[in-house]
Motif scaffolding. Sequence first.
Motif, short mmCIF file in Angstrom:
data_model
loop_
_atom_site.label_atom_id
_atom_site.label_comp_id
_atom_site.label_asym_id
_atom_site.label_seq_id
_atom_site.Cartn_x
_atom_site.Cartn_y
_atom_site.Cartn_z
N VAL A 147 0.86 -1.18 0.13
CA VAL A 147 -0.50 0.07 0.09
C VAL A 147 1.04 1.23 -0.52
N ALA A 150 2.50 1.45 -2.90
CA ALA A 150 1.18 2.23 -4.82
C ALA A 150 0.73 3.63 -4.24
N VAL A 151 1.42 4.28 -2.87
CA VAL A 151 0.65 5.22 -2.35
C VAL A 151 2.46 6.77 -2.82
N ILE A 162 -3.89 11.40 -2.38
CA ILE A 162 -3.77 10.28 -2.61
C ILE A 162 -4.81 10.24 -1.54
N SER A 163 -5.90 9.17 -1.89
CA SER A 163 -6.58 8.18 -0.75
C SER A 163 -6.80 7.21 -1.09
N VAL A 164 -6.75 6.01 0.33
CA VAL A 164 -7.02 4.45 -0.28
C VAL A 164 -7.93 3.88 0.68
N ALA A 258 -1.73 8.97 3.26
CA ALA A 258 -3.19 8.85 2.29
C ALA A 258 -3.95 9.28 3.14
N THR A 279 -8.93 -0.12 -2.77
CA THR A 279 -8.41 0.81 -4.04
C THR A 279 -8.03 2.06 -3.56
N LEU A 280 -7.28 2.54 -5.06
CA LEU A 280 -6.46 4.17 -4.81
C LEU A 280 -7.53 4.63 -5.09
N TYR A 281 -7.29 6.44 -4.88
CA TYR A 281 -7.86 7.68 -6.17
C TYR A 281 -6.51 8.99 -4.96
N ARG A 291 -5.97 -0.29 -8.13
CA ARG A 291 -6.57 -1.13 -7.57
C ARG A 291 -5.13 -2.58 -6.63
#
Length: 379
Positions: A147, A150-151, A162-164, A258, A279-281, A291
């Motif tokens: 995680v 990815a961030v 960024i949010s998870v 995040a 899920t990443l936003y 994802r």
Amino acid sequence: MTKPNDLLPEGLEDRLPPEAARITAMMRACLDVLDAHGYDRVRPPLLEFEASLAGRMAGVTVGERSTLFRFVDPASLRTLALRSDITPQVGRIAATSLAAAPRPLRLAYCGDTVLIKASQLDPARERLQLGAELIGADSVAAAGEVVMLAVEALKAAGLTGISVDFTLPDLVDTLAGADGRGPFPLAPEAHEAVRRELDTKDAGGLKAAGGGAYLPLLYATGPIESALAGLRAVDAGGALKSRLDGLAAIAAAIGDAATITLDPTERHGFEYQSWFGFTLYAEGLRRAAGRGGTYRIAGSEEAATGFTLYLDRLADIAPQPGAVRTCYLPLGHDRAAAARLRFEGWRTIAQLAEGEDPASLGCGYILEGTAPIALEHAR
């Protein structure tokens, strides 16, 4: 003038220089992050035998296999398929060519994927997929590493806000119990219907499917702290304790890097994940940025954790790379001086014919002798 044969098929598009530059810059930045964390890049082929491609990821359904472009290989007379996802290919590599490599095995990849038919929410049928897989581990520590990776990759690509969003893909199976006698008993044949209604957040449909006991799960969503508290209140029997403790530990590892939320019943996009998914936003992006989660590689049954980003999906909000100084090289220019400029990071455009306009070609400088001179100061 556009001719009918110049039109592209539905769901496919050209990436012109500005957008292609953003995508390329993101790809380089993300791959640099993965490499810095010890993830070695692999490059699987664009196509391979359909049976291998479709059967390497546990939980992939027949319907999902139907998204593959298939054709017969004239050499082997076997069915080939164009990849729609690179993750199963990485699983094949880990289980075959790298089966004897030390674990945990860290692999990265980037390449194009294609679909026969895309969704209405995301009509693109060609996608540039980038990701990382941590093979041989699906622990809390592995999930936390993936995680954060990815961030960090999204931030390196220039994305902000960024949010998870965490999820628990095997939530129904865990609460129902393998024998149907878990904290929330459920007949095996009702599992899929309950999962579907939880995913769509349909309280009425959930009751009709026999999942009335699962209704509190629909409301255990939101910021990670309050959502975890809600799930702990529901989990009176303690069936979810280890998973919830794991989510809390992963969230603590991410800290303020995040924003973290939890939607424990989300299933879309997590068809083959096991105990953990995310899920990443990013700010300004209407769809998910990517994802990831934990899973098992079909065939070897080896545990793994990974994530995927679709870089072309992010191109609209990624920053444009900074302009590079560009120098025009007139006919008969000093080649050694031009080579030195390129080594120092300049772009050069060589003159091919008389009458060219350096400015219209994007040049701000011209090489005079061995030195670049601004066009406005050139002789």
